[in-house]
Motif scaffolding. Structure first.
Motif, PDB file in Angstrom:
ATOM      1  N   ALA A  16      42.020 -14.010  44.227  1.00  0.00           N
ATOM      2  CA  ALA A  16      42.689 -13.768  43.178  1.00  0.00           C
ATOM      3  C   ALA A  16      43.851 -14.824  43.110  1.00  0.00           C
ATOM      4  CB  ALA A  16      43.460 -12.382  42.549  1.00  0.00           C
ATOM      5  N   THR A  17      44.584 -15.167  44.154  1.00  0.00           N
ATOM      6  CA  THR A  17      45.408 -16.246  44.174  1.00  0.00           C
ATOM      7  C   THR A  17      44.650 -17.531  43.689  1.00  0.00           C
ATOM      8  OG1 THR A  17      46.527 -15.144  46.001  1.00  0.00           O
ATOM      9  CG2 THR A  17      47.570 -17.440  45.593  1.00  0.00           C
ATOM     10  N   ILE A  18      43.694 -17.952  44.469  1.00  0.00           N
ATOM     11  CA  ILE A  18      42.944 -19.226  44.298  1.00  0.00           C
ATOM     12  C   ILE A  18      42.442 -19.449  42.722  1.00  0.00           C
ATOM     13  CG2 ILE A  18      40.908 -20.657  44.895  1.00  0.00           C
ATOM     14  CD1 ILE A  18      41.175 -19.129  47.631  1.00  0.00           C
ATOM     15  N   LEU A  19      42.043 -18.185  42.272  1.00  0.00           N
ATOM     16  CA  LEU A  19      41.445 -18.470  40.870  1.00  0.00           C
ATOM     17  C   LEU A  19      42.675 -18.500  39.887  1.00  0.00           C
ATOM     18  CD1 LEU A  19      38.758 -15.940  41.191  1.00  0.00           C
ATOM     19  CD2 LEU A  19      38.346 -18.159  40.589  1.00  0.00           C
ATOM     20  N   SER A  20      44.174 -17.910  40.004  1.00  0.00           N
ATOM     21  CA  SER A  20      44.984 -17.931  39.071  1.00  0.00           C
ATOM     22  C   SER A  20      45.584 -19.294  39.406  1.00  0.00           C
ATOM     23  CB  SER A  20      45.972 -16.623  39.401  1.00  0.00           C
ATOM     24  OG  SER A  20      46.474 -16.634  40.679  1.00  0.00           O
ATOM     25  N   THR A  21      45.720 -19.885  40.548  1.00  0.00           N
ATOM     26  CA  THR A  21      46.401 -20.959  40.548  1.00  0.00           C
ATOM     27  C   THR A  21      45.300 -21.859  39.865  1.00  0.00           C
ATOM     28  OG1 THR A  21      46.955 -20.100  42.837  1.00  0.00           O
ATOM     29  CG2 THR A  21      47.091 -22.703  42.468  1.00  0.00           C
ATOM     30  N   ALA A  22      44.268 -21.915  40.236  1.00  0.00           N
ATOM     31  CA  ALA A  22      43.434 -23.129  39.676  1.00  0.00           C
ATOM     32  C   ALA A  22      43.307 -22.962  37.912  1.00  0.00           C
ATOM     33  CB  ALA A  22      41.803 -22.763  39.973  1.00  0.00           C
ATOM     34  N   THR A  23      43.522 -21.818  37.300  1.00  0.00           N
ATOM     35  CA  THR A  23      43.401 -21.596  35.936  1.00  0.00           C
ATOM     36  C   THR A  23      45.007 -22.079  35.530  1.00  0.00           C
ATOM     37  OG1 THR A  23      42.467 -19.545  36.121  1.00  0.00           O
ATOM     38  CG2 THR A  23      43.494 -19.803  34.108  1.00  0.00           C
ATOM     39  N   LYS A  24      45.980 -22.081  36.251  1.00  0.00           N
ATOM     40  CA  LYS A  24      47.354 -22.364  36.036  1.00  0.00           C
ATOM     41  C   LYS A  24      47.358 -24.060  35.824  1.00  0.00           C
ATOM     42  CE  LYS A  24      51.840 -20.919  37.243  1.00  0.00           C
ATOM     43  NZ  LYS A  24      52.693 -19.897  38.067  1.00  0.00           N
ATOM     44  N   LEU A  25      46.711 -24.452  37.078  1.00  0.00           N
ATOM     45  CA  LEU A  25      46.624 -25.870  36.839  1.00  0.00           C
ATOM     46  C   LEU A  25      45.860 -26.712  36.280  1.00  0.00           C
ATOM     47  CD1 LEU A  25      46.684 -26.481  40.758  1.00  0.00           C
ATOM     48  CD2 LEU A  25      48.645 -26.828  39.371  1.00  0.00           C
ATOM     49  N   ARG A  26      44.877 -25.822  35.592  1.00  0.00           N
ATOM     50  CA  ARG A  26      43.909 -25.959  34.259  1.00  0.00           C
ATOM     51  C   ARG A  26      42.813 -26.895  35.138  1.00  0.00           C
ATOM     52  NH1 ARG A  26      46.207 -23.984  30.418  1.00  0.00           N
ATOM     53  NH2 ARG A  26      48.289 -24.572  29.872  1.00  0.00           N
ATOM     54  N   ALA A  27      42.530 -26.311  36.263  1.00  0.00           N
ATOM     55  CA  ALA A  27      41.413 -27.002  36.987  1.00  0.00           C
ATOM     56  C   ALA A  27      40.031 -26.760  36.247  1.00  0.00           C
ATOM     57  CB  ALA A  27      41.423 -26.452  38.414  1.00  0.00           C
ATOM     58  N   SER A  28      39.227 -27.867  36.424  1.00  0.00           N
ATOM     59  CA  SER A  28      38.043 -27.720  35.987  1.00  0.00           C
ATOM     60  C   SER A  28      36.877 -26.917  36.957  1.00  0.00           C
ATOM     61  CB  SER A  28      37.233 -28.753  35.249  1.00  0.00           C
ATOM     62  OG  SER A  28      37.316 -29.696  36.395  1.00  0.00           O
ATOM     63  N   ILE A  78      36.681 -25.466  41.248  1.00  0.00           N
ATOM     64  CA  ILE A  78      37.270 -25.009  42.668  1.00  0.00           C
ATOM     65  C   ILE A  78      35.919 -25.314  43.576  1.00  0.00           C
ATOM     66  CG2 ILE A  78      38.364 -23.419  44.041  1.00  0.00           C
ATOM     67  CD1 ILE A  78      38.676 -21.629  41.315  1.00  0.00           C
ATOM     68  N   HIS A  79      36.237 -26.076  44.663  1.00  0.00           N
ATOM     69  CA  HIS A  79      35.432 -26.317  45.746  1.00  0.00           C
ATOM     70  C   HIS A  79      35.666 -25.614  46.845  1.00  0.00           C
ATOM     71  CE1 HIS A  79      32.945 -29.686  43.965  1.00  0.00           C
ATOM     72  NE2 HIS A  79      34.128 -29.781  43.151  1.00  0.00           N
ATOM     73  N   PHE A  80      34.721 -24.950  47.456  1.00  0.00           N
ATOM     74  CA  PHE A  80      34.983 -24.474  49.141  1.00  0.00           C
ATOM     75  C   PHE A  80      33.971 -25.246  49.715  1.00  0.00           C
ATOM     76  CE2 PHE A  80      36.586 -20.888  46.408  1.00  0.00           C
ATOM     77  CZ  PHE A  80      37.418 -20.482  46.929  1.00  0.00           C
ATOM     78  N   TYR A  98      39.594 -25.259  50.439  1.00  0.00           N
ATOM     79  CA  TYR A  98      39.367 -25.366  49.198  1.00  0.00           C
ATOM     80  C   TYR A  98      40.050 -26.408  48.414  1.00  0.00           C
ATOM     81  CZ  TYR A  98      43.380 -22.620  48.172  1.00  0.00           C
ATOM     82  OH  TYR A  98      44.797 -22.062  47.953  1.00  0.00           O
ATOM     83  N   CYS A  99      39.717 -26.941  47.275  1.00  0.00           N
ATOM     84  CA  CYS A  99      40.309 -27.788  46.685  1.00  0.00           C
ATOM     85  C   CYS A  99      40.129 -27.566  45.073  1.00  0.00           C
ATOM     86  CB  CYS A  99      40.421 -29.192  47.358  1.00  0.00           C
ATOM     87  SG  CYS A  99      38.693 -29.950  47.073  1.00  0.00           S
ATOM     88  N   PHE A 100      40.793 -28.081  44.265  1.00  0.00           N
ATOM     89  CA  PHE A 100      40.908 -28.230  42.793  1.00  0.00           C
ATOM     90  C   PHE A 100      40.377 -29.426  42.260  1.00  0.00           C
ATOM     91  CE2 PHE A 100      44.235 -24.822  43.392  1.00  0.00           C
ATOM     92  CZ  PHE A 100      43.275 -23.612  43.571  1.00  0.00           C
ATOM     93  N   ARG A 101      39.520 -29.424  41.222  1.00  0.00           N
ATOM     94  CA  ARG A 101      39.542 -30.603  40.407  1.00  0.00           C
ATOM     95  C   ARG A 101      40.283 -30.572  39.005  1.00  0.00           C
ATOM     96  NH1 ARG A 101      36.073 -34.895  40.378  1.00  0.00           N
ATOM     97  NH2 ARG A 101      34.651 -34.075  41.807  1.00  0.00           N
ATOM     98  N   VAL A 102      41.269 -31.253  39.189  1.00  0.00           N
ATOM     99  CA  VAL A 102      42.321 -31.540  37.678  1.00  0.00           C
ATOM    100  C   VAL A 102      42.255 -32.559  37.300  1.00  0.00           C
ATOM    101  CG1 VAL A 102      44.487 -30.853  36.927  1.00  0.00           C
ATOM    102  CG2 VAL A 102      43.748 -29.687  39.102  1.00  0.00           C
ATOM    103  N   ASP A 103      42.053 -32.513  35.861  1.00  0.00           N
ATOM    104  CA  ASP A 103      41.883 -33.904  35.128  1.00  0.00           C
ATOM    105  C   ASP A 103      40.752 -34.687  35.498  1.00  0.00           C
ATOM    106  OD1 ASP A 103      43.445 -32.936  33.258  1.00  0.00           O
ATOM    107  OD2 ASP A 103      45.490 -33.842  33.907  1.00  0.00           O
ATOM    108  N   GLY A 104      39.808 -34.432  36.174  1.00  0.00           N
ATOM    109  CA  GLY A 104      39.041 -35.340  36.861  1.00  0.00           C
ATOM    110  C   GLY A 104      38.921 -35.597  38.308  1.00  0.00           C
ATOM    111  N   ASP A 105      40.274 -35.236  38.703  1.00  0.00           N
ATOM    112  CA  ASP A 105      40.395 -35.639  40.279  1.00  0.00           C
ATOM    113  C   ASP A 105      40.628 -34.694  41.130  1.00  0.00           C
ATOM    114  OD1 ASP A 105      40.807 -38.374  39.495  1.00  0.00           O
ATOM    115  OD2 ASP A 105      43.003 -38.106  39.147  1.00  0.00           O
TER     116      ASP A 105
END
Ligand SMILES: [Zn+2]
Length: 564
Positions: free
Chosen positions: A176-188, A190-192, A201-208
């Motif tokens: 839940a933490t990972i998913l909510s953080t990703a949403t908050k950061l407007r990530a497109s 999540i990679h595990f 894991y890491c997030f892709r945000v604005d293409g990066d």
């Protein structure tokens, strides 16, 4: 009766709302109640809600929200009921709300602030979530935010997932933490990933792709099992299938978000990607938000949409927002008398009145589209032209008088014709059915709060990127490397689309068919005429206006050459 954002208005209120909407814009007079959620932008609708209740409407409130007031309230209640205290002045507290008919805000606030008087303003519900989100700390989600993530029923797949029980589980809390953080950061995405000694894991945000966050290795199978259980996948496929696709829905501050899940086996474990299909981003309108094209581009786009039959292709690399733009175009073209069918994998944006079909496998494509054609469609949206079969069917549909919207993977608009040829379509066939070749990129937008001013671009950069001498002392901006709290220290805030449009007129169609003109020559000709929007021109305009920087621009379009 009008239904908007899950609220059903009774007949009397619906009539009042219609009267207001008509007052705002006489074109709204002809809308049926069913069409309202689809045709009326949310802020306009909420302005009508405010008007009917005799309250002011403020579209943006998040920035005014005082943290101290929120500390007295339970964010879970606020988000569920759609209101938030904003600020206090001389003993009067201003409350922003999305549903002025509800009595609950008054009762709740009177309990919390017995001494205060209250004033109300109406706003859009996303602003309320944003206000609460903003104030509840940038250091990651707190417990009550985590409570907000609940897994919603998606079809009949995940009916009995008990949210509260599972939140006692550390793994569920982590997910839940990972998913909510990703949403908050407007990530497109999540990679595990599991590598030799690390699981992260890491997030892709604005293409990066962002920073890797490590998780103890021993948890990798537990996390994997947790996500698979969310999708209620049978245990036997977990170990036998090298690749697994699925989807589930989460709810973030009452906003449903679809997650598309892909997992494939690697040497060390699994590589899982989750794409967040946050509908609050997808449901965009042409001319607004990330699709706020300039007037010239919008005009050309509307002209392209007015073509009665033929193929309109949007090209660009993965993640360039092609389908978002096509969906926004589809929303514009959506009229009761028009029969629209889509064939997508997956369906990204459900539009009321449009028949969406979900393509389960490439082999379904042909039978699906053949049965499509029998249901008398006017407009067909095909997710992507990827092989001879789909290319032939697009041409076939266009020849028989349909409007076809689709995407293709080519960097430049002029390469669309060649791509169809490579797939096996004769030049004359595509030249006669293609009505517009478009290309799109998403350009990172500078954070307006911390961008840094530069007094021109140095000579080396001007030479690399083919910029004229006029850029030597032209004021431009660049991202602040440290960023600021407003942009979560990235220096950028969101992305904006830029577009290139090459309409194929009967004259160019004829020249292309006869081989008198190559697609590249067409592109150069269009550029020389200088009337139509192109990527470089729109990008440089954004640079000159201080909306983006050279680094972001040169990342999405090749600036090292020029045909001018
Ligand atoms: Zn900033």
């Amino acid at each position: 009766m009008i239904e908007f954002d899950g609220i059903r208005f009774n007949e009397v209120v619906s009539q009042q709302l219609m009267a207001c909407l008509t007052e705002f814009d006489s074109a709204n007079r002809n809308l049926t109640h069913d069409q309202v959620p689809n045709r009326v932008p949310r802020p306009v609708f909420m302005a009508a809600v405010a008007e009917v209740n005799g309250l002011p409407f403020i579209p943006k409130v998040a920035e005014f929200c005082e943290a101290a007031l929120l500390e007295n309230c339970d964010p879970a209640v606020l988000t569920r009921e759609g209101f938030t205290p904003l600020c206090q002045n001389n003993g009067t507290i201003l409350i922003a709300l999305a549903n002025p008919w509800s009595q609950l805000p008054d009762e709740y606030m009177a309990l919390r602030f017995p001494e205060a008087k209250f004033d109300k303003v109406v706003t859009v519900s996303s602003e309320i979530s944003r206000a609460i989100e903003r104030v509840s700390g940038a250091s990651g989600p707190n417990r009550s935010e985590l409570e907000q993530i609940e897994v919603e029923d998606d079809d009949d797949k995940i009916k009995d997932f008990d949210v509260t029980a599972d939140y006692e589980e550390p793994i569920a809390r982590l997910a839940a933490t990972i998913l909510s953080t990703a949403t908050k950061l407007r990530a497109s995405d999540i990679h595990f990933k599991v590598e030799k000694d690390v699981f992260y894991y890491c997030f892709r945000v604005d293409g990066d792709l962002g920073e890797k966050v490590e998780i103890p290795m021993k948890l990798k199978d537990r996390i994997d099992a947790f996500f698979l259980s969310l999708m209620k996948l049978p245990t036997e496929i977990r170990n036998t299938h090298p690749g697994i696709s699925g989807r589930f829905t989460i709810s973030y501050f009452h906003r449903p978000i679809d997650i598309r899940f892909e997992r494939h086996r690697t040497y060390r474990g699994y590589h899982t990607t989750m794409r967040l299909l946050d509908k609050s981003h997808i449901n965009v309108t042409l001319g607004k938000g990330s699709l706020a094209f300039d007037e010239e581009t919008l005009f050309e786009l509307y002209r392209v949409m007015a073509v009665p039959a033929g193929i309109i292709v949007m090209s660009g690399p993965t993640g360039s927002g092609k389908s978002t733009t096509l969906n926004a175009m589809l929303r514009e073209l959506n009229r009761p008398e028009v029969n629209i069918l889509t064939l997508e994998n997956p369906v990204e944006d459900e539009i009321p009145g449009v028949t969406h079909c979900d393509l389960k496998s490439p082999s379904e494509f042909k039978p699906m589209i053949s049965s499509f054609m029998r249901s008398d469609p006017d407009i067909i949206l095909m997710g992507e032209v990827r092989d001879l079969e789909s290319a032939e069917l697009a041409v076939e549909a266009a020849v028989t008088g349909h409007k076809v919207l689709t995407t293709i993977h080519t960097p430049r608009a002029s390469q669309i014709i060649e791509r169809f040829e490579q797939l096996g379509i004769e030049r004359w066939k595509i030249a006669q059915t293609l009505k517009a070749a478009c290309a799109q990129r998403l350009l990172k937008v500078l954070c307006p709060h911390c961008k840094q001013k530069l007094d021109g671009i140095d000579e080396k950069k001007r030479r690399i990127f083919n910029l004229g001498d006029e850029w030597a002392d032209r004021v431009v901006y660049e991202a602040n490397k440290e960023g600021c709290p407003e942009c979560r220290h990235s220096g950028y805030s969101g992305r904006s689309a830029i577009l290139e449009i090459i309409p194929i007129t009967p004259k160019t169609s004829d020249e292309l068919s006869k081989g008198a003109l190559t697609p590249y020559e067409l592109e150069v000709r269009v550029q020389e005429e200088g009337k139509l929007p192109n990527l470089r021109k729109s990008g440089l305009k954004a640079l000159a206006e201080g909306r983006t920087d050279l680094a972001a621009l040169s990342k999405v379009i090749d600036m090292t050459y020029t045909d001018e």
